[in-house]
Design a protein around this motif. Structure first.
Motif, mmCIF file in Angstrom:
data_model
loop_
_atom_site.group_PDB
_atom_site.id
_atom_site.type_symbol
_atom_site.label_atom_id
_atom_site.label_comp_id
_atom_site.label_asym_id
_atom_site.label_seq_id
_atom_site.Cartn_x
_atom_site.Cartn_y
_atom_site.Cartn_z
ATOM 1 N N ILE A 59 0.841 -1.197 0.000
ATOM 2 C CA ILE A 59 0.000 0.000 0.000
ATOM 3 C C ILE A 59 0.875 1.247 0.000
ATOM 4 C CG2 ILE A 59 -1.592 1.367 1.430
ATOM 5 C CD1 ILE A 59 -3.016 -1.265 2.107
ATOM 6 N N ARG A 60 1.937 1.226 0.776
ATOM 7 C CA ARG A 60 2.841 2.375 0.845
ATOM 8 C C ARG A 60 3.341 2.762 -0.549
ATOM 9 N NH1 ARG A 60 8.212 2.775 4.700
ATOM 10 N NH2 ARG A 60 8.699 4.927 4.195
ATOM 11 N N GLU A 61 3.781 1.782 -1.316
ATOM 12 C CA GLU A 61 4.328 2.069 -2.643
ATOM 13 C C GLU A 61 3.232 2.446 -3.646
ATOM 14 O OE1 GLU A 61 7.509 2.594 -3.453
ATOM 15 O OE2 GLU A 61 7.719 2.384 -1.287
ATOM 16 N N LYS A 62 2.147 1.695 -3.669
ATOM 17 C CA LYS A 62 1.097 1.917 -4.657
ATOM 18 C C LYS A 62 0.368 3.234 -4.405
ATOM 19 C CE LYS A 62 -0.834 -0.049 -8.221
ATOM 20 N NZ LYS A 62 -0.055 -0.362 -9.404
ATOM 21 N N LEU A 63 0.201 3.600 -3.135
ATOM 22 C CA LEU A 63 -0.514 4.835 -2.806
ATOM 23 C C LEU A 63 0.226 6.066 -3.319
ATOM 24 C CD1 LEU A 63 -3.007 6.032 -1.431
ATOM 25 C CD2 LEU A 63 -1.678 6.146 0.680
ATOM 26 N N LYS A 64 1.550 6.024 -3.304
ATOM 27 C CA LYS A 64 2.326 7.152 -3.835
ATOM 28 C C LYS A 64 1.943 7.427 -5.289
ATOM 29 C CE LYS A 64 6.453 6.337 -1.041
ATOM 30 N NZ LYS A 64 7.881 5.972 -1.102
ATOM 31 N N ALA A 67 -2.055 8.430 -5.531
ATOM 32 C CA ALA A 67 -2.340 9.776 -5.051
ATOM 33 C C ALA A 67 -1.513 10.838 -5.756
ATOM 34 C CB ALA A 67 -2.058 9.850 -3.546
ATOM 35 N N ASN A 68 -0.454 10.403 -6.444
ATOM 36 C CA ASN A 68 0.500 11.347 -7.016
ATOM 37 C C ASN A 68 1.031 12.272 -5.917
ATOM 38 O OD1 ASN A 68 2.095 12.369 -9.060
ATOM 39 N ND2 ASN A 68 0.578 13.879 -9.699
ATOM 40 N N TRP A 69 1.283 11.667 -4.758
ATOM 41 C CA TRP A 69 1.775 12.390 -3.582
ATOM 42 C C TRP A 69 2.842 11.499 -2.959
ATOM 43 C CZ3 TRP A 69 -0.003 17.181 -2.037
ATOM 44 C CH2 TRP A 69 0.387 17.642 -0.789
ATOM 45 N N PRO A 70 4.108 11.916 -2.947
ATOM 46 C CA PRO A 70 5.197 11.000 -2.607
ATOM 47 C C PRO A 70 5.447 10.761 -1.122
ATOM 48 C CG PRO A 70 6.075 13.139 -3.189
ATOM 49 C CD PRO A 70 4.585 13.208 -3.409
ATOM 50 N N THR A 71 4.844 11.561 -0.256
ATOM 51 C CA THR A 71 5.199 11.481 1.160
ATOM 52 C C THR A 71 4.026 11.052 2.032
ATOM 53 O OG1 THR A 71 4.697 13.826 1.489
ATOM 54 C CG2 THR A 71 6.977 13.255 0.902
ATOM 55 N N PHE A 72 4.356 10.703 3.266
ATOM 56 C CA PHE A 72 3.366 10.332 4.272
ATOM 57 C C PHE A 72 3.626 11.153 5.517
ATOM 58 C CE2 PHE A 72 3.737 6.727 1.468
ATOM 59 C CZ PHE A 72 2.411 6.450 1.203
ATOM 60 N N PRO A 73 2.590 11.428 6.270
ATOM 61 C CA PRO A 73 1.218 10.929 6.193
ATOM 62 C C PRO A 73 0.426 11.572 5.057
ATOM 63 C CG PRO A 73 1.395 12.543 7.942
ATOM 64 C CD PRO A 73 2.801 12.328 7.414
ATOM 65 N N GLN A 74 -0.725 10.930 4.765
ATOM 66 C CA GLN A 74 -1.692 11.458 3.800
ATOM 67 C C GLN A 74 -3.066 11.399 4.444
ATOM 68 O OE1 GLN A 74 -1.687 9.462 -0.003
ATOM 69 N NE2 GLN A 74 0.510 9.728 -0.303
ATOM 70 N N LEU A 75 -3.749 12.524 4.458
ATOM 71 C CA LEU A 75 -5.114 12.571 4.975
ATOM 72 C C LEU A 75 -6.084 12.652 3.804
ATOM 73 C CD1 LEU A 75 -7.070 12.769 7.398
ATOM 74 C CD2 LEU A 75 -6.867 15.264 7.201
ATOM 75 N N TRP A 76 -7.059 11.736 3.832
ATOM 76 C CA TRP A 76 -8.116 11.685 2.821
ATOM 77 C C TRP A 76 -9.447 11.951 3.513
ATOM 78 C CZ3 TRP A 76 -7.409 10.190 -2.424
ATOM 79 C CH2 TRP A 76 -6.079 9.865 -2.755
ATOM 80 N N VAL A 77 -10.252 12.832 2.948
ATOM 81 C CA VAL A 77 -11.582 13.123 3.486
ATOM 82 C C VAL A 77 -12.579 13.049 2.336
ATOM 83 C CG1 VAL A 77 -13.042 14.816 4.654
ATOM 84 C CG2 VAL A 77 -10.641 14.582 5.332
ATOM 85 N N ASN A 78 -13.584 12.206 2.530
ATOM 86 C CA ASN A 78 -14.616 11.990 1.503
ATOM 87 C C ASN A 78 -14.013 11.702 0.133
ATOM 88 O OD1 ASN A 78 -16.829 12.161 3.206
ATOM 89 N ND2 ASN A 78 -17.042 14.364 2.924
#
Length: 111
Positions: A59-64, A67-78
C-alpha cells in the motif's frame, strides 16, 4: 504490484470518510510528521480510520502512485486527498480541518 493492492486502496478511501495513511498508529506514531498529523485529526473529536503504511509496504508504494503524492502521512476526506502534515496542521490552526471533518463525519460518530 498487483491490482489487488490498488483495489484495496480504492476501497479504503471509498469506505472511510476520514482516512489517515500514516507511519505507525494513532497511539504510537512512528515519525514526527505522523504524530503531528494524527494529533490534529484527533483534536477534531470525530472517528477516523488509519492505515499503518509501515506494516503495509504494498500500500505504501502503490498509494504514492495512486495519489500522485510522494510522502506520508496522507489525509483523505470523503475520497479526496487533503494533504500531508504541513497542510493538515495549517488547516487545523485556522479551523478549516474541523469544519471539513465535521461535514464528513456525522455527529453521531464522534469519538
Amino acid at each position: 504490484m498487483s491490482d489487488d493492492t490498488l483495489n484495496t486502496i480504492k476501497d479504503q478511501i471509498a469506505n472511510n470518510p476520514v482516512l489517515l495513511y500514516m507511519k505507525g498508529n494513532p497511539n504510537q506514531p512512528m515519525c514526527g510528521f505522523s504524530a503531528q498529523t494524527v494529533q490534529a485529526v484527533m483534536n477534531c473529536g470525530k472517528r477516523f480510520a488509519y492505515v499503518d503504511i509501515l506494516s503495509n509496504p504494498d500500500i505504501r508504494e502503490k498509494l504514492k502512485e495512486y495519489a500522485n503524492w510522494p510522502t506520508f502521512p496522507q489525509l483523505w476526506v470523503n475520497g479526496e486527498l487533503i494533504g500531508g502534515c504541513d497542510i493538515v496542521t495549517e488547516m487545523a490552526g485556522n479551523g478549516e480541518l474541523q469544519q471539513l471533518i465535521d461535514e464528513a463525519v456525522p455527529e453521531s460518530e464522534a469519538s
